[in-house]
Design a protein around this motif. Structure first.
Motif, PDB file in Angstrom:
ATOM      1  N   ARG A 217      -4.445  -2.568   2.243  1.00  0.00           N
ATOM      2  CA  ARG A 217      -3.113  -1.974   2.420  1.00  0.00           C
ATOM      3  C   ARG A 217      -2.789  -1.826   3.904  1.00  0.00           C
ATOM      4  O   ARG A 217      -1.679  -2.135   4.341  1.00  0.00           O
ATOM      5  N   VAL A 218      -3.778  -1.347   4.658  1.00  0.00           N
ATOM      6  CA  VAL A 218      -3.592  -1.214   6.112  1.00  0.00           C
ATOM      7  C   VAL A 218      -3.279  -2.571   6.724  1.00  0.00           C
ATOM      8  O   VAL A 218      -2.391  -2.707   7.578  1.00  0.00           O
ATOM      9  N   ASP A 219      -4.002  -3.584   6.276  1.00  0.00           N
ATOM     10  CA  ASP A 219      -3.816  -4.942   6.798  1.00  0.00           C
ATOM     11  C   ASP A 219      -2.393  -5.448   6.553  1.00  0.00           C
ATOM     12  O   ASP A 219      -1.785  -6.093   7.413  1.00  0.00           O
ATOM     13  N   LYS A 220      -1.844  -5.128   5.394  1.00  0.00           N
ATOM     14  CA  LYS A 220      -0.482  -5.566   5.068  1.00  0.00           C
ATOM     15  C   LYS A 220       0.575  -4.779   5.841  1.00  0.00           C
ATOM     16  O   LYS A 220       1.611  -5.321   6.239  1.00  0.00           O
ATOM     17  N   LEU A 221       0.311  -3.486   6.047  1.00  0.00           N
ATOM     18  CA  LEU A 221       1.310  -2.617   6.676  1.00  0.00           C
ATOM     19  C   LEU A 221       1.391  -2.809   8.188  1.00  0.00           C
ATOM     20  O   LEU A 221       2.448  -2.630   8.786  1.00  0.00           O
ATOM     21  N   ILE A 222       0.263  -3.164   8.825  1.00  0.00           N
ATOM     22  CA  ILE A 222       0.265  -3.363  10.283  1.00  0.00           C
ATOM     23  C   ILE A 222       0.507  -4.840  10.578  1.00  0.00           C
ATOM     24  O   ILE A 222      -0.190  -5.712  10.056  1.00  0.00           O
ATOM     25  N   LYS A 223       1.457  -5.110  11.422  1.00  0.00           N
ATOM     26  CA  LYS A 223       1.845  -6.497  11.701  1.00  0.00           C
ATOM     27  C   LYS A 223       1.092  -7.097  12.882  1.00  0.00           C
ATOM     28  O   LYS A 223       0.734  -8.265  12.865  1.00  0.00           O
ATOM     29  N   ARG A 224       0.858  -6.314  13.912  1.00  0.00           N
ATOM     30  CA  ARG A 224       0.218  -6.849  15.127  1.00  0.00           C
ATOM     31  C   ARG A 224      -1.287  -7.014  14.911  1.00  0.00           C
ATOM     32  O   ARG A 224      -1.978  -6.094  14.467  1.00  0.00           O
ATOM     33  N   LYS A 225      -1.791  -8.203  15.252  1.00  0.00           N
ATOM     34  CA  LYS A 225      -3.211  -8.522  15.027  1.00  0.00           C
ATOM     35  C   LYS A 225      -4.140  -7.580  15.771  1.00  0.00           C
ATOM     36  O   LYS A 225      -5.157  -7.145  15.248  1.00  0.00           O
ATOM     37  N   ARG A 226      -3.797  -7.284  17.021  1.00  0.00           N
ATOM     38  CA  ARG A 226      -4.678  -6.468  17.851  1.00  0.00           C
ATOM     39  C   ARG A 226      -4.878  -5.067  17.280  1.00  0.00           C
ATOM     40  O   ARG A 226      -5.931  -4.471  17.435  1.00  0.00           O
ATOM     41  N   LYS A 227      -3.838  -4.553  16.603  1.00  0.00           N
ATOM     42  CA  LYS A 227      -3.917  -3.190  16.090  1.00  0.00           C
ATOM     43  C   LYS A 227      -4.767  -3.082  14.828  1.00  0.00           C
ATOM     44  O   LYS A 227      -5.169  -1.985  14.445  1.00  0.00           O
ATOM     45  N   LYS A 228      -4.999  -4.208  14.166  1.00  0.00           N
ATOM     46  CA  LYS A 228      -5.764  -4.141  12.910  1.00  0.00           C
ATOM     47  C   LYS A 228      -7.093  -4.890  12.996  1.00  0.00           C
ATOM     48  O   LYS A 228      -7.732  -5.145  11.978  1.00  0.00           O
ATOM     49  N   VAL A 229      -7.523  -5.216  14.209  1.00  0.00           N
ATOM     50  CA  VAL A 229      -8.756  -5.975  14.358  1.00  0.00           C
ATOM     51  C   VAL A 229      -9.963  -5.189  13.837  1.00  0.00           C
ATOM     52  O   VAL A 229     -10.851  -5.757  13.189  1.00  0.00           O
TER      53      VAL A 229
END
Length: 862
Positions: A217-229
């Motif tokens: 869910r977090v992966d889908k909600l956050i768009k910027r790659k760096r923020k979800k690495v």
């Protein structure tokens, strides 16, 4: 131009009146609201928020991820131990509290200052990061209940969950989480935070499927790659942990495409290599890349992980021999990463264990538990396996040693002397080789420094060289021998000293070295060997008893813990072969061999063991077990009857029927209840104040040398009876519910607790000494410093004859700006402590416990 003084005064007066009116929190006019909103936001709230922000940045900077385990969602670590950020959080709490106190405009139940809830939230977060979770929970609960119409209540609920999780109150955290997940009005802009909190909750419970669901869910909600690495990396780890290598590979590749920091990128590459399925076309290509990485100076501190990864790839391809080589190289090249070193040794231990090479497996397990921290995920399992193998190897070594000693003892004198001389020559050769290895090591270090290269660090020299530290098997054995003598010691000053407690006088800055000499036995003296040989009939009897017990115990370990029934039976049969008429061990060996054959469904051999047991030892307890189906139930009934009798006598003692207890325990049987009855008898004599018989019964328990709980209690009672002052102190401590006692008219000292990092303790001692010279020229103070653990300084100033004197001195010390400016550079505590309490404090390293005692007793009484 004339200045109209009267006009200026009127304007000034008008502004003053307006300002005074605006300061009121009892009026809700536009001016009042604007004043308090502006001041609350841009003064207290802004500064408090910046302080928390700085503290969190410091927390994250100091936090080091352990890539050998699944990463946590939040980079906080153990917040109760994060003392370095307490000053930032204290500042935020102070700022937020002042805003609430001065600018809250609650009129008729309604709050007109819109920044008050934010300041409560600020205070709650500060308490959370201080590790004061109870205070954080109180604050967030208040926000949740007080501001039900504001969005901030949902944020408070999220932090409530985090606080409950950190406090390990899982049930309440789960209830809060469920409440939020079912909340229809939950704001969409907080969905990322909700999913992140939920992922953290499930991950800390090792509930990987639900944690993975939230991370997706977090992966889908956050768009910027760096923020979800980080979240992608954790998902990859979970997939890998559950053997879903294809999904793990996909996620690790996503991590690498997101430009992570070098350490995460490196570990992603390592895990990506380990996630390759057996027979994959990418395996050879990845192996070549890893080997190339070993030659890059940038990866010098990561060599242990690279070789570990190569070994894991070997295991995936069923190449055990190559895996052993690479695990070995991993241990050799692991310099500072103890977690990785432990995992490499653990892998070697498991390989040898699975090959039934238990002695070498035990040596590797020695190193595993030595390097592995107590809270590591695999520690308990590794420790359990290590203890089993340690016990097995101990008994096998006893058998071999006693057999060898008996053989040597029976040799003719000339032949014995020849063998001993040969052993001495081998010992001298070992010393010569050790010196040669040391010279080789020095030469190698010289060549490396001279060439500035790393050619000698890899390849044959590391895996096949003679140097001791390049052979993890001998290195592990050395660690094993070290631990036998010294225990598990950290690399630190004075590591030899198991008990680093200071003496009662605390006269020096540091503890003096332990000068007690170790007795060194000369292995090149023939007497060293002849003294160990059995000589008399009694010596041989003792040796045989050791062989019997160790043979039996080894058989039990093979059977119960290793499921090696054939080896277990072999040991039981050897026991029967050597001691066929031993009434203690022979029937037990027959019965144990019988059980082994039953377990392996070898019924013919089982019947043979049974018949031999009944023939040779028909009256043994084991024969009774096999011939009487109800024997064990009868045995249990007898035991229950003994327990019932004991409870009846114990009840008499509780009813103060002391003479009855003494009469009923006059004659005792030799069984497991004997010490219990003697102890009841002793306590009954205490009840009738017969000290002579009380002491004699306590002494009788101690002389049995059983080492059980009752013996410990008897020793304690005996010591306090002989030392009334100790008894009085124990009673006082029990009444106070604290190991510390407040006595104002005893010798005291000032105690400063400071972090080791960033504090120049010698400079601080100089400042205090200068202060004494200026302000206390007629007084004599002693200033000393010492370490408490690895990361804290203790600075002591003494001696004061009363608690009032030391508290007055502390106030004066804090009023000196030069000293306080230096102290304020770190998170310090200044306390008063009696000399007696200091012993207890230092023994337990109990900074928090004593601080609470200090607040309760000294701040309220002085």
């Amino acid at each position: 131009m004339k200045v109209n003084i009267q006009h200026i005064l009127k304007v000034f007066l008008a502004v003053f009146v307006l300002f005074s009116t605006a300061c009121s929190t009892k009026k809700k006019s536009w001016v009042n609201r604007q004043f308090h909103n502006t001041t609350a936001k841009y003064n207290g709230y802004f500064n408090g928020k910046e302080s928390i922000k700085t503290g969190i940045q410091k927390l994250h900077k100091d936090f080091k991820d352990d890539y050998t385990t699944i990463l946590p969602v939040y980079k906080t670590g153990d917040l109760k131990k994060s003392n370095k950020i307490h000053s930032y959080m204290d500042k935020a709490i102070k700022k937020g509290s002042i805003v609430i106190q001065r600018h809250s405009m609650k009129i008729k139940g309604k709050e007109y200052c819109k920044w008050i809830d934010d300041n409560y939230f600020l205070v709650g977060k500060a308490y959370f990061y201080k590790g004061e979770f109870d205070e954080a929970i109180k604050t967030f609960s208040f926000i949740k209940n007080e501001y039900k119409k504001n969005e901030i209540r949902f944020e408070a609920s999220l932090w409530l969950i985090r606080s409950y999780v950190e406090k390990q109150d899982i049930i309440t955290a789960e209830m809060e989480l469920g409440e939020l997940e079912n909340e229809r009005k939950f704001p969409k802009n907080l969905n990322v935070e909700l999913a992140t909190v939920a992922a953290d909750f499930y991950l800390q419970q090792a509930n990987h499927p639900l944690a993975l669901e939230q991370l997706k869910r977090v992966d889908k909600l956050i768009k910027r790659k760096r923020k979800k690495v980080r979240y992608n990396y954790i998902m990859a780890q979970i997939y890998q942990h559950n053997n879903n290598y294809r999904s793990a590979k996909t996620k690790y590749e996503q991590v690498l495409k997101s430009s992570p920091e070098y350490e995460m990128a490196f570990n992603a590459k390592m895990n990506l290599a380990q996630s390759l399925e057996s027979g994959s076309r990418d395996t050879d290509k990845m192996r070549q890349q890893l080997l190339k990485m070993t030659k890059d100076d940038k990866n010098k501190e990561y060599l242990d992980q690279i070789y570990f990864t190569l070994a894991e790839m070997d295991i995936n391809n069923s190449d055990t021999l190559s895996a052993i080589d690479n695990y070995t190289l991993s241990t050799v090249n692991s310099m500072i990463n103890n977690s990785q070193k432990a995992l490499s040794f653990l892998a070697l231990a498991k390989i040898d264990f699975n090959r039934a090479l238990y002695k070498s497996s035990k040596i590797y397990y020695d190193s595993t538990v030595f390097y592995m921290s107590d809270d590591f995920r695999d520690y308990e399992k590794a420790k359990e396996k290590h203890e089993i193998l340690e016990e097995l190897v101990l008994h096998l070594d006893i058998i071999n040693m006693q057999d060898s000693l008996q053989v040597l003892a029976n040799l003719p004198k000339a032949e014995l002397e020849a063998i001993i001389n040969q052993i001495i020559q081998e010992e001298a050769e070992k010393e010569r080789e050790a010196l040669e290895d040391e010279r080789s090591k020095q030469q190698m270090m010289y060549e490396n420094n001279r060439n500035g290269g790393r050619e000698q660090q890899f390849g044959n020299n590391t895996s096949g060289g003679k140097w001791y530290f390049y052979n993890p098997a001998t290195l592990s054995f050395g660690l094993s021998e070290f631990r036998k003598k010294w225990g598990k010691r950290k690399l630190e000053d004075d590591w030899r000293r198991k008990d680093k407690k200071i003496s009662a006088s605390f006269e020096a800055d540091s503890t003096t070295p332990d000068n007690r000499g170790e007795v060194t036995e000369n292995k090149k003296d023939p007497k060293y060997y002849t003294d160990k040989l059995p000589k008399s009939e009694e010596d041989f009897k003792i040796s045989n008893e050791l062989i019997k017990e160790s043979t039996y115990q080894s058989g039990v370990i093979y059977k119960e813990y290793l499921a090696e029934y054939a080896k277990s039976t072999q040991l039981f049969m050897s026991l029967l072969s050597r001691f066929p008429y031993d009434e203690a061990y022979a029937p037990l060996a027959y019965y144990s061999a019988y059980l082994n054959h039953q377990k392996t469904e070898n019924h013919q051999e089982a019947e043979m063991m049974k018949s031999l047991l009944l023939k040779n030892f028909p009256n043994s307890i084991y024969a009774s077990i096999l011939t009487s189906p109800n024997f064990q139930e009868e045995l249990a009934a007898k035991k229950d009857k003994k327990e019932e009798n004991y409870q009846l006598i114990h009840q008499s003692y509780l009813s103060n029927e002391y003479q009855k207890v003494i009469q009923q325990t006059n004659e005792l049987q030799e069984d497991e209840y004997k010490t219990k009855y003697i102890f009841l008898r002793a306590l009954s004599y205490a009840g009738i104040k017969d000290t002579t018989n009380l002491l004699s019964n306590l002494t009788a328990i101690i002389e049995l040398k059983l080492g059980d709980k009752i013996s410990t209690e008897a020793e304690y009672l005996l010591s306090v009876i002989k030392n009334p002052a100790a008894m009085q102190k124990a009673n006082e401590q029990a009444l106070a519910e604290s190991p510390y006692l407040y006595r104002s008219n005893t010798n005291h000292m000032t105690l400063l607790i400071l972090p080791k990092e960033g504090v120049d303790i010698n400079y601080l001692k100089t400042l205090i000494s200068d202060y004494h010279a200026m302000d206390f020229e007629n007084e004599v103070f002693e200033i000393s410093a010492m370490m408490m653990g690895l990361d804290q300084h203790l600075l002591m100033i003494k001696i004061f004859t009363t608690s009032e004197d030391v508290m007055l001195y502390n106030q004066l010390l804090k009023s000196n700006s030069t000293i306080t400016n230096e102290l304020n550079k770190s998170d310090y505590k200044i306390l008063a402590i009696s000399m007696e309490n200091f012993k207890e404090f230092y023994k337990n390293k109990d900074a928090e416990g004593y601080r609470n005692f200090f607040k309760k007793n000294y701040l309220n009484n002085n």
